[in-house]
Design an enzyme around this catalytic site. Structure first.
Site, PDB file in Angstrom:
ATOM      1  N   HIS A  15     -38.964  -8.768  -5.932  1.00  0.00           N
ATOM      2  CA  HIS A  15     -38.557  -9.448  -7.199  1.00  0.00           C
ATOM      3  C   HIS A  15     -37.239 -10.155  -7.118  1.00  0.00           C
ATOM      4  O   HIS A  15     -36.208  -9.875  -6.228  1.00  0.00           O
ATOM      5  CB  HIS A  15     -38.615  -8.420  -8.169  1.00  0.00           C
ATOM      6  CG  HIS A  15     -40.065  -8.255  -8.770  1.00  0.00           C
ATOM      7  ND1 HIS A  15     -40.717  -9.487  -9.506  1.00  0.00           N
ATOM      8  CD2 HIS A  15     -40.803  -7.213  -8.522  1.00  0.00           C
ATOM      9  CE1 HIS A  15     -41.915  -8.792  -9.484  1.00  0.00           C
ATOM     10  NE2 HIS A  15     -42.106  -7.763  -9.011  1.00  0.00           N
ATOM     11  N   SER A 280     -27.826  -2.542  -6.204  1.00  0.00           N
ATOM     12  CA  SER A 280     -28.646  -3.080  -5.130  1.00  0.00           C
ATOM     13  C   SER A 280     -30.083  -2.359  -5.479  1.00  0.00           C
ATOM     14  O   SER A 280     -30.222  -1.303  -6.097  1.00  0.00           O
ATOM     15  CB  SER A 280     -28.309  -2.558  -3.788  1.00  0.00           C
ATOM     16  OG  SER A 280     -28.498  -1.249  -3.524  1.00  0.00           O
ATOM     17  N   LYS A 281     -31.180  -2.857  -4.725  1.00  0.00           N
ATOM     18  CA  LYS A 281     -32.621  -2.571  -4.937  1.00  0.00           C
ATOM     19  C   LYS A 281     -32.788  -0.998  -4.732  1.00  0.00           C
ATOM     20  O   LYS A 281     -33.526  -0.355  -4.845  1.00  0.00           O
ATOM     21  CB  LYS A 281     -33.337  -3.583  -4.254  1.00  0.00           C
ATOM     22  CG  LYS A 281     -33.515  -4.638  -4.558  1.00  0.00           C
ATOM     23  CD  LYS A 281     -34.504  -5.552  -3.914  1.00  0.00           C
ATOM     24  CE  LYS A 281     -34.371  -7.173  -4.530  1.00  0.00           C
ATOM     25  NZ  LYS A 281     -35.528  -7.795  -4.126  1.00  0.00           N
ATOM     26  N   ARG A 282     -31.996  -0.949  -3.671  1.00  0.00           N
ATOM     27  CA  ARG A 282     -31.847   0.677  -3.173  1.00  0.00           C
ATOM     28  C   ARG A 282     -31.796   1.671  -4.148  1.00  0.00           C
ATOM     29  O   ARG A 282     -31.916   2.858  -3.942  1.00  0.00           O
ATOM     30  CB  ARG A 282     -31.036   0.929  -1.932  1.00  0.00           C
ATOM     31  CG  ARG A 282     -31.227  -0.147  -0.786  1.00  0.00           C
ATOM     32  CD  ARG A 282     -31.072   0.673   0.521  1.00  0.00           C
ATOM     33  NE  ARG A 282     -30.305   1.621   0.712  1.00  0.00           N
ATOM     34  CZ  ARG A 282     -29.251   1.775   1.229  1.00  0.00           C
ATOM     35  NH1 ARG A 282     -28.930   0.672   2.078  1.00  0.00           N
ATOM     36  NH2 ARG A 282     -28.509   2.976   1.550  1.00  0.00           N
ATOM     37  N   ASP A 283     -30.969   1.453  -5.082  1.00  0.00           N
ATOM     38  CA  ASP A 283     -30.571   2.230  -6.312  1.00  0.00           C
ATOM     39  C   ASP A 283     -31.864   2.853  -6.984  1.00  0.00           C
ATOM     40  O   ASP A 283     -32.002   3.958  -7.234  1.00  0.00           O
ATOM     41  CB  ASP A 283     -29.797   1.624  -7.467  1.00  0.00           C
ATOM     42  CG  ASP A 283     -28.350   1.076  -6.959  1.00  0.00           C
ATOM     43  OD1 ASP A 283     -27.900   1.769  -5.985  1.00  0.00           O
ATOM     44  OD2 ASP A 283     -28.099   0.174  -7.366  1.00  0.00           O
TER      45      ASP A 283
END
Length: 625
Positions: A15, A280-283
């Site tokens: 997304h 970041s998306k990694r969060d």
RNA sequence: GCGGGCGUCGUUCAGCGGUAGAACGUCAGCCUUUCAAGCGGAAUGUCGGGAGUUCGAUCCUCCUCGCCCGCCCCA
């Protein structure tokens, strides 16, 4: 004179990230402000990670935010993807393709020129080899730079170089590297000023991967030039890539021999979490992983295997109960075989993270635009808030305060590079929430009702159907799972009015309206509320409730509305000498099962005469003993 | 490790030579049928630290510390 062109160039691997939304918004606003064009380009050169679905999702997210591109892909009414291109009399040649994966021939043509000018060469090192060297350098606490092979001469197409190309053409696996110049590179940045990089800083980086696709650096430079991009606005994390791009721009030429132009750069501050780490998306993966680890630490019987089993069971159950109503709710489509690697931190798969979050019933941090949409944020609030992350209009309101509430149209007429800040911004969710609450309150009741209902239909289908008055599965199926009764449905409007002022998000509206979903025959009343509001003072509440019930029975269907009901309850309170409060609370507990609900008149009106009376009746009978 | 960037109330941002403003959050108040919202208030900062230039520095210079980003055949 060629027009000013900005571009947003996401890679379609998920997304739209909230930071990407800001970049896109600024690019869009800057183009609008300058009478230029805003372009969207899809950077899908990572064949393994990119998907058309992601590209589509990103375009939809942008559109939802009100960020519409003049050039590049868009979604047609029929759902297919079309492309806006330079029109014939625009002074620019048509671009043709805005998806990089379809432009490989173009990159190769430019690469050819770099080869013959001795600025690009094939390298046959395996991944393992370079990885080993890198690891060795790190271990020795030294900077790793790819060492240029001894047989390569900068800027010369030598026999040795030809020899390498022969090997490459014979099919030997290789990447192509750029022979970097040994000179100082100065990046002129509109925000940061001149940023200097000393000679020798840059190594011979890869510009074409072994699979034949260009790397990001190469594709970006070719595309920006050939598509007519004049201004590059992006986040500061890209700053250190820029010298590579500048070096490439200096080395590259067009078929007619003309040089590449260097676009104007503007690097905007990074958006961080409140703990100052980059958002970041990694969060999401981090949060999910932590939940799983915590559970495993607490209970030794929880293992990767047991989790997979439990999650599979959960997902199949959901699928059968969600049949036909799962519009918008993401199906648990995670590949759970990834779970062990996920837990050990070897991958950050978002689907796995979401599946874990569902299993442990935790909320993952909102990172992507879709997350915010799903949780009930309004696009105008998101745009407004995000625009303030690293930019501000520097204007005052008439009463002397800093101007910070504005819409996209304002941005389009006021945005400028000169007011972009340099400091990293922390993403303060509280402030966003406040902006969202204000945006909701700024809506008319009718507009709020309409948007709330649309949102509910997508994200809280059970609630929406209940309010639409569609209860039976057969009715649902008849309309393909998406029943929309008359747009100005009075129930929606009544509830919307009651809920609007206290809702910070659209989801809050559902939460505070949860009582609507309650079964008329439900007997689970909040004990604390019962004690305080019904049983205290020798059943004072129950007595009041009985009186109110009798009076309510006298109200007919036609006059059952918020105003008359409120007046009636007030009267009951007066006559009993208690005032409005105790009566209200007694009824509230009876109809909502708890001490909290929207204003009582509205609540009763939304419930309707039959349900309201039935609930009070149930309550009285339940507590009679 | 190397390179780059940045440091102003808890947070987002203003201010850019004359000892700091707004918003969000926080706190108490008013209002109130619950929860909120709303309204009117209050507190919070040795402007990362040190030195220098200056009559005077948050703002200029130097040093220092801290934080962040980048260093992938990811973009």
């Amino acid at each position: 004179m060629p027009p000013l062109v900005t571009r947003f160039a996401p890679s379609p691997t998920g997304h739209l990230h909230i930071g990407g939304a800001r970049t896109a918004l600024f690019c869009w606003a800057f183009a609008k402000k300058s009478g230029g064009r805003f372009m969207l380009r899809i950077e899908d050169t990572d064949a393994a990670r990119s998907s058309l679905e992601s590209a589509r999702g990103i375009i939809e997210d942008l559109h939802w935010l009100g960020i519409v591109n003049d050039l590049g892909p868009f979604i047609k009414p029929d759902g297919t993807i079309g492309q806006h291109d330079w029109e014939p009399n625009s002074g620019r040649p048509p671009v043709g393709e805005y998806f990089q994966a379809r432009r490989v021939a173009i990159y190769n043509a430019y690469l050819e020129r770099l080869i013959t000018s001795g600025r690009a060469y094939p390298a046959f090192d395996t991944n393992e080899e370079t990885e080993k060297q890198r690891a060795a350098a790190v271990a020795a606490k030294q900077t790793y730079r790819y060492p240029r092979p001894a047989d390569i001469e900068f800027g010369k197409y030598t026999p040795a170089m030809q020899e390498r190309w022969k090997r490459a053409e014979a099919g030997e696996r290789h990447v192509v590297r750029f022979a970097a110049p040994n000179e100082e590179i100065v990046v002129h940045d509109e925000v940061l000023g001149d940023v200097r990089y000393a000679p020798g800083e840059m190594d011979d980086f890869v510009i074409r991967k072994a699979d034949g696709f260009p790397t990001y650096h190469f594709a970006v430079v070719i595309d920006d030039e050939t598509m007519g991009v004049t201004h590059v606005l992006r986040a500061q994390e890209h700053l250190n890539n820029t010298p590579r791009h500048v070096a490439l721009q200096k080395a590259l030429t067009h078929p007619d021999g003309t040089a590449f132009r260097i676009p104007l750069y503007a690097h905007m501050p990074i958006i961080c979490n409140m703990d100052a780490s980059k958002m970041s998306k990694r969060d999401k993966a981090k949060a999910a992983r932590k939940a799983a680890k915590d559970a495993m630490a607490k209970d030794k019987s929880v293992t990767a295997e047991s989790l997979i089993e439990a999650m599979n069971a959960q997902s199949s159950k959901q699928q059968s109960s969600n049949q036909g109503t799962s519009q918008g709710t993401s199906a648990v489509g995670a590949d759970l075989s990834l779970l062990p690697a996920f837990l050990s931190g070897d991958n950050d798969n978002v689907q796995v993270a979401e599946a874990l979050a569902a299993h442990f019933k935790i909320a993952l941090p909102e990172i992507e635009v879709w997350d915010f949409k799903k949780n009930g944020y309004l696009p105008e609030a998101i745009c407004n808030f995000v625009a303030l992350l690293g930019w501000n209009p520097g204007l005052k309101t008439p009463d002397g305060k800093d101007l910070e509430k504005f819409d996209n149209a304002f941005l389009a007429s006021h945005f400028g590079l000169d007011r972009i800040g340099k400091t990293a911004s922390k993403f303060d969710r509280n402030k966003l929430l406040s902006f969202n609450a204000d945006a909701i309150n700024g809506l008319s009741d009718e507009e709020f009702a309409k948007r709330w209902r649309e949102w509910c239909t997508e994200f809280e289908p059970a609630f929406a159907q209940k309010l639409d008055g569609v209860d039976s599965p057969s009715q649902r199926e008849g309309a393909g799972g998406r029943v929309l009764s008359s747009p100005s449905s009075p129930r929606w409007l009544a509830l919307a009015k009651a809920v609007k002022a206290r809702a910070k998000t659209l989801r809050d509206g559902v939460k505070s309206s949860a009582f609507v979903l309650r079964d008329d025959a439900a007997t689970d009343f909040d004990p604390a509320a019962v004690e305080k509001n019904l049983k205290a003072n020798n059943n004072q509440g129950l007595t009041l409730l009985r009186t109110a019930f009798e009076r309510l029975q006298g109200v007919d269907e036609a006059t059952w509305n918020a105003a008359t009901l409120h007046a009636l309850i007030e009267q009951v309170g007066q006559q009993a000498g208690t005032g409005l409060g105790p009566v209200s609370q007694a009824i509230r507990v009876a109809i909502a099962g708890a001490a909290v609900s929207p204003p009582l008149g509205e609540s009763l009106a939304v419930l309707g005469r039959r349900s309201s009376l039935a609930r009070i009746d149930t309550c009285q009978k339940t507590l009679a003993t």
